[in-house]
Design an enzyme around this catalytic site. Structure first.
Site, PDB file in Angstrom:
ATOM      1  N   GLU A 275      45.587   5.475 -19.327  1.00  0.00           N
ATOM      2  CA  GLU A 275      44.290   6.065 -18.958  1.00  0.00           C
ATOM      3  C   GLU A 275      43.636   5.292 -17.817  1.00  0.00           C
ATOM      4  O   GLU A 275      42.539   4.752 -17.975  1.00  0.00           O
ATOM      5  CB  GLU A 275      43.349   6.029 -20.164  1.00  0.00           C
ATOM      6  CG  GLU A 275      43.847   6.703 -21.414  1.00  0.00           C
ATOM      7  CD  GLU A 275      42.996   6.362 -22.643  1.00  0.00           C
ATOM      8  OE1 GLU A 275      42.130   5.460 -22.573  1.00  0.00           O
ATOM      9  OE2 GLU A 275      43.207   6.998 -23.681  1.00  0.00           O
ATOM     10  N   PRO A 276      44.283   5.185 -16.675  1.00  0.00           N
ATOM     11  CA  PRO A 276      43.653   4.427 -15.591  1.00  0.00           C
ATOM     12  C   PRO A 276      42.515   5.205 -14.940  1.00  0.00           C
ATOM     13  O   PRO A 276      42.605   6.424 -14.773  1.00  0.00           O
ATOM     14  CB  PRO A 276      44.804   4.237 -14.593  1.00  0.00           C
ATOM     15  CG  PRO A 276      45.718   5.386 -14.838  1.00  0.00           C
ATOM     16  CD  PRO A 276      45.571   5.783 -16.281  1.00  0.00           C
ATOM     17  N   GLY A 277      41.454   4.514 -14.624  1.00  0.00           N
ATOM     18  CA  GLY A 277      40.349   5.136 -13.897  1.00  0.00           C
ATOM     19  C   GLY A 277      40.166   4.426 -12.566  1.00  0.00           C
ATOM     20  O   GLY A 277      40.490   4.933 -11.504  1.00  0.00           O
ATOM     21  N   ARG A 278      39.685   3.176 -12.678  1.00  0.00           N
ATOM     22  CA  ARG A 278      39.285   2.409 -11.501  1.00  0.00           C
ATOM     23  C   ARG A 278      40.412   2.256 -10.475  1.00  0.00           C
ATOM     24  O   ARG A 278      40.183   2.362  -9.288  1.00  0.00           O
ATOM     25  CB  ARG A 278      38.828   1.026 -11.970  1.00  0.00           C
ATOM     26  CG  ARG A 278      38.148   0.218 -10.901  1.00  0.00           C
ATOM     27  CD  ARG A 278      37.881  -1.204 -11.387  1.00  0.00           C
ATOM     28  NE  ARG A 278      37.338  -1.339 -12.702  1.00  0.00           N
ATOM     29  CZ  ARG A 278      36.057  -1.544 -12.989  1.00  0.00           C
ATOM     30  NH1 ARG A 278      35.172  -1.632 -12.018  1.00  0.00           N
ATOM     31  NH2 ARG A 278      35.643  -1.683 -14.236  1.00  0.00           N
ATOM     32  N   ARG A 314      26.364  -1.004  -9.935  1.00  0.00           N
ATOM     33  CA  ARG A 314      27.246  -2.084 -10.410  1.00  0.00           C
ATOM     34  C   ARG A 314      26.737  -3.495 -10.078  1.00  0.00           C
ATOM     35  O   ARG A 314      26.766  -4.354 -10.949  1.00  0.00           O
ATOM     36  CB  ARG A 314      28.673  -1.883  -9.891  1.00  0.00           C
ATOM     37  CG  ARG A 314      29.305  -0.555 -10.319  1.00  0.00           C
ATOM     38  CD  ARG A 314      30.796  -0.457 -10.047  1.00  0.00           C
ATOM     39  NE  ARG A 314      31.518  -1.347 -10.938  1.00  0.00           N
ATOM     40  CZ  ARG A 314      31.993  -2.516 -10.580  1.00  0.00           C
ATOM     41  NH1 ARG A 314      31.859  -2.941  -9.344  1.00  0.00           N
ATOM     42  NH2 ARG A 314      32.593  -3.264 -11.447  1.00  0.00           N
ATOM     43  N   TYR A 318      26.111  -5.454 -13.461  1.00  0.00           N
ATOM     44  CA  TYR A 318      27.146  -6.423 -13.865  1.00  0.00           C
ATOM     45  C   TYR A 318      27.204  -7.631 -12.939  1.00  0.00           C
ATOM     46  O   TYR A 318      28.133  -8.441 -13.061  1.00  0.00           O
ATOM     47  CB  TYR A 318      28.535  -5.772 -13.839  1.00  0.00           C
ATOM     48  CG  TYR A 318      28.645  -4.423 -14.494  1.00  0.00           C
ATOM     49  CD1 TYR A 318      28.555  -4.281 -15.876  1.00  0.00           C
ATOM     50  CD2 TYR A 318      28.852  -3.283 -13.731  1.00  0.00           C
ATOM     51  CE1 TYR A 318      28.673  -3.038 -16.471  1.00  0.00           C
ATOM     52  CE2 TYR A 318      28.973  -2.036 -14.319  1.00  0.00           C
ATOM     53  CZ  TYR A 318      28.874  -1.926 -15.684  1.00  0.00           C
ATOM     54  OH  TYR A 318      28.993  -0.695 -16.259  1.00  0.00           O
ATOM     55  N   CYS A 346      11.687  -0.348  -6.463  1.00  0.00           N
ATOM     56  CA  CYS A 346      10.665  -1.357  -6.732  1.00  0.00           C
ATOM     57  C   CYS A 346      11.049  -2.284  -7.873  1.00  0.00           C
ATOM     58  O   CYS A 346      10.383  -2.330  -8.920  1.00  0.00           O
ATOM     59  CB  CYS A 346       9.352  -0.655  -7.025  1.00  0.00           C
ATOM     60  SG  CYS A 346       8.908   0.429  -5.673  1.00  0.00           S
ATOM     61  N   TYR A 375      33.006   4.389 -10.850  1.00  0.00           N
ATOM     62  CA  TYR A 375      31.764   3.929 -11.472  1.00  0.00           C
ATOM     63  C   TYR A 375      30.651   3.789 -10.435  1.00  0.00           C
ATOM     64  O   TYR A 375      29.801   2.908 -10.538  1.00  0.00           O
ATOM     65  CB  TYR A 375      31.995   2.617 -12.255  1.00  0.00           C
ATOM     66  CG  TYR A 375      33.147   2.744 -13.236  1.00  0.00           C
ATOM     67  CD1 TYR A 375      33.038   3.571 -14.345  1.00  0.00           C
ATOM     68  CD2 TYR A 375      34.359   2.088 -13.025  1.00  0.00           C
ATOM     69  CE1 TYR A 375      34.089   3.735 -15.233  1.00  0.00           C
ATOM     70  CE2 TYR A 375      35.426   2.243 -13.898  1.00  0.00           C
ATOM     71  CZ  TYR A 375      35.290   3.066 -14.995  1.00  0.00           C
ATOM     72  OH  TYR A 375      36.341   3.224 -15.869  1.00  0.00           O
TER      73      TYR A 375
HETATM   74  N1  LLP Z   1      40.170   4.291 -21.381  1.00  0.00           N
HETATM   75  C1  LLP Z   1      39.089   3.964 -22.095  1.00  0.00           C
HETATM   76  C2  LLP Z   1      39.062   4.251 -23.525  1.00  0.00           C
HETATM   77  C3  LLP Z   1      37.990   3.346 -21.466  1.00  0.00           C
HETATM   78  O1  LLP Z   1      36.929   3.019 -22.187  1.00  0.00           O
HETATM   79  C4  LLP Z   1      38.033   3.087 -20.079  1.00  0.00           C
HETATM   80  C5  LLP Z   1      36.907   2.462 -19.391  1.00  0.00           C
HETATM   81  C6  LLP Z   1      39.183   3.465 -19.369  1.00  0.00           C
HETATM   82  C7  LLP Z   1      40.239   4.059 -20.055  1.00  0.00           C
HETATM   83  C8  LLP Z   1      39.341   3.269 -17.900  1.00  0.00           C
HETATM   84  O2  LLP Z   1      39.297   1.953 -17.497  1.00  0.00           O
HETATM   85  P1  LLP Z   1      39.614   1.593 -15.979  1.00  0.00           P
HETATM   86  O3  LLP Z   1      41.060   1.905 -15.726  1.00  0.00           O
HETATM   87  O4  LLP Z   1      38.719   2.399 -15.119  1.00  0.00           O
HETATM   88  O5  LLP Z   1      39.310   0.142 -15.890  1.00  0.00           O
HETATM   89  N2  LLP Z   1      31.126   0.930 -15.642  1.00  0.00           N
HETATM   90  C9  LLP Z   1      32.003  -0.232 -15.644  1.00  0.00           C
HETATM   91  C10 LLP Z   1      33.361   0.092 -16.212  1.00  0.00           C
HETATM   92  C11 LLP Z   1      33.322   0.673 -17.592  1.00  0.00           C
HETATM   93  C12 LLP Z   1      34.682   0.995 -18.142  1.00  0.00           C
HETATM   94  C13 LLP Z   1      34.573   1.713 -19.421  1.00  0.00           C
HETATM   95  N3  LLP Z   1      35.813   2.148 -19.978  1.00  0.00           N
HETATM   96  C14 LLP Z   1      32.095  -0.790 -14.238  1.00  0.00           C
HETATM   97  O6  LLP Z   1      31.466  -0.264 -13.327  1.00  0.00           O
HETATM   98  O7  LLP Z   1      32.786  -1.799 -14.026  1.00  0.00           O
END
Ligand code: LLP
Length: 421
Positions: A275-278, A314, A318, A346, A375
């Site tokens: 499940e890659p996002g970033r 971000r 963070y 502000c 994000y």
């Molecule tokens: N799968 C699950 C169950 C997750 O909770 C997440 C991210 C991912 C996959 C994807 O993770 P990635 O590959 O994108 O790292 N808003 C934060 C990041 C929150 C991530 C939450 N879960 C930021 O801006 O760094």
């Protein structure tokens, strides 16, 4: 690799000048590169080509319809965490059979909707959720495919707010209780156990925590099989980090991650889901903002931008680092000065960077925040009644606005005043 490079001293997104987009849509805005999104998705495809696999894009990182359509057309599945994300995935044409549903607080309505529209699996995170899903599926005369998300108690060594696989985190069930919970799942009507799910955190910059977690999952797979459960899928989550500070960060590559997966769970004959996002969307996007004022403070130079914490939260949330570069490249040898780079909101927290060395900039100049495709837009808000900023997609020499900036009238029209007021 990304496709935001200088050409003759001007930043381009693929073959389109960023300044030209700015001239048409106005700043601030996000720009995404179709070529980078495609390339990053394919890196995972290549990394997992040794296995039967599905790459479910974590659309929480970027859920614009155009991005989902692009990735869906490449064969991506989706990892959704809400009824809204499920609806977005379906609207973009992704088949229910390619959607996994994660999250600790799925409601009955969300479960029903996913069962009606089709779902690959629910990644169940607790026993109460499991019981409710059993009830909902049974009442609909159907069977819900499930994995149980286990918490392997591994330190992901990332920011505490995005670490999810350590004892005490709200996610999953403790791996020590897994056999008990799987026995319960097998006994409940309306559920079909298909595998195991794990996700230990986001922006991981080392492979070791993954390795520890996946070895635990491999052991658990053998144990559950010995107890008669059919474990055919392993959902190994997302979390592979990206280089935010290009000058000094080099997180592991997808190919190395794929090899690690093969090494740890490859002999189990399971279908692999990730499940890659970033890593797919992060470096596929930048946020472009304009300089409004350059202010000499008491010993501090402020660069006041038209982009703010509501557009890219971000850094405020963070303490995250984003490389910030001028859209018109500084001439070689130009001296840089430390600036505090801030937005107009502000709050003192509306600070993107402190003491960041930048070439001299003037009102009207544009800067780009790198690595803002994940994000970024999805976490933006209209705080201070600042309209959500446009999103633009570039492919080769063409670009299109994929979410327009709302007008003030549109924003105001969403509120209603009760007639008794
Ligand atoms: N799968 C699950 C169950 C997750 O909770 C997440 C991210 C991912 C996959 C994807 O993770 P990635 O590959 O994108 O790292 N808003 C934060 C990041 C929150 C991530 C939450 N879960 C930021 O801006 O760094």
């Amino acid at each position: 690799m990304d496709h935001f490079l200088y050409r003759d001293g001007t930043l381009f997104a693929e073959d389109v000048s960023v300044a030209e987009i700015a001239a048409q849509v106005g700043s601030p805005f996000y720009v995404y590169s179709a070529a980078t999104l495609t390339r990053h998705f394919q890196l995972f495809e290549e990394a997992l080509n040794w296995a039967d696999h599905t790459i479910c894009f974590a659309m929480k990182s970027n859920s614009n319809q155009a991005i989902l359509k692009l990735l869906g057309d490449l064969g991506a599945g989706m990892d959704v965490v809400s009824g809204g994300e499920y609806a977005r995935a379906k609207a973009a044409g992704v088949a229910g059979e390619k959607i996994v549903f994660s999250g600790v607080g799925k409601t009955r309505a969300e479960m029903r909707r996913a069962l009606e529209g089709g779902i690959r699996q629910f990644n169940v995170e607790s026993e109460p959720e499991m019981e409710v899903l059993s009830e909902v599926a049974t009442s609909m005369g159907t069977v819900a495919p499930i994995t149980v998300r286990v918490n392997p108690d591994v330190d992901a060594r990332t920011h505490e707010k995005i670490s999810t696989g350590k004892k005490g985190d709200k996610f999953g069930i403790p791996i020590s209780r897994a056999t008990e919970v799987y026995a319960r799942a097998a006994a409940l009507p309306g559920l079909k156990v298909v595998g195991i799910d794990v996700h230990i955190g986001s922006q991981l910059t080392e492979l070791e925590p993954f390795e520890t977690a996946y070895l635990k999952v491999a052991d658990l797979t053998r144990q559950l099989r010995a107890e008669g459960h059919e474990i055919t899928r392993l959902d190994l989550g997302g979390g592979l980090g990206i280089p935010y500070a290009r000058s000094n960060e080099a997180p592991p590559l997808p190919i190395e991650y794929g090899q690690l997966i093969q090494r740890t769970v490859g002999d189990l004959g399971c279908e692999i889901e990730i499940e890659p996002g970033r890593l797919i969307s992060g470096n596929a996007g930048i946020m472009v903002a304009g300089v409004i004022y350059v202010k000499d403070g008491d010993g501090t130079n402020f660069l006041i931008l038209d982009g703010a914490m509501n557009d890219l939260v971000r850094p405020a949330m963070y303490g995250a680092w984003h490389d910030i570069i001028p859209v018109i490249e500084a001439a070689p040898g130009v001296e840089k000065y430390p600036y505090d780079i801030v937005g107009p909101v502000c709050e003192s927290g509306d600070t993107f960077a402190k003491g960041r060395p930048m070439p001299p900039l003037s009102p009207g100049d544009l800067v780009a925040f790198r690595s803002a495709g994940a994000y970024g837009a999805v976490m933006s808000s209209e705080y201070n009644t600042r309209p959500l900023i446009p999103e633009v997609l570039v492919q080769g020499d063409q670009f299109a606005v994929i979410r327009p900036r709302p007008t003030f009238d549109e924003i105001i029209a969403r509120d209603t005043i009760p007639e008794w007021l």
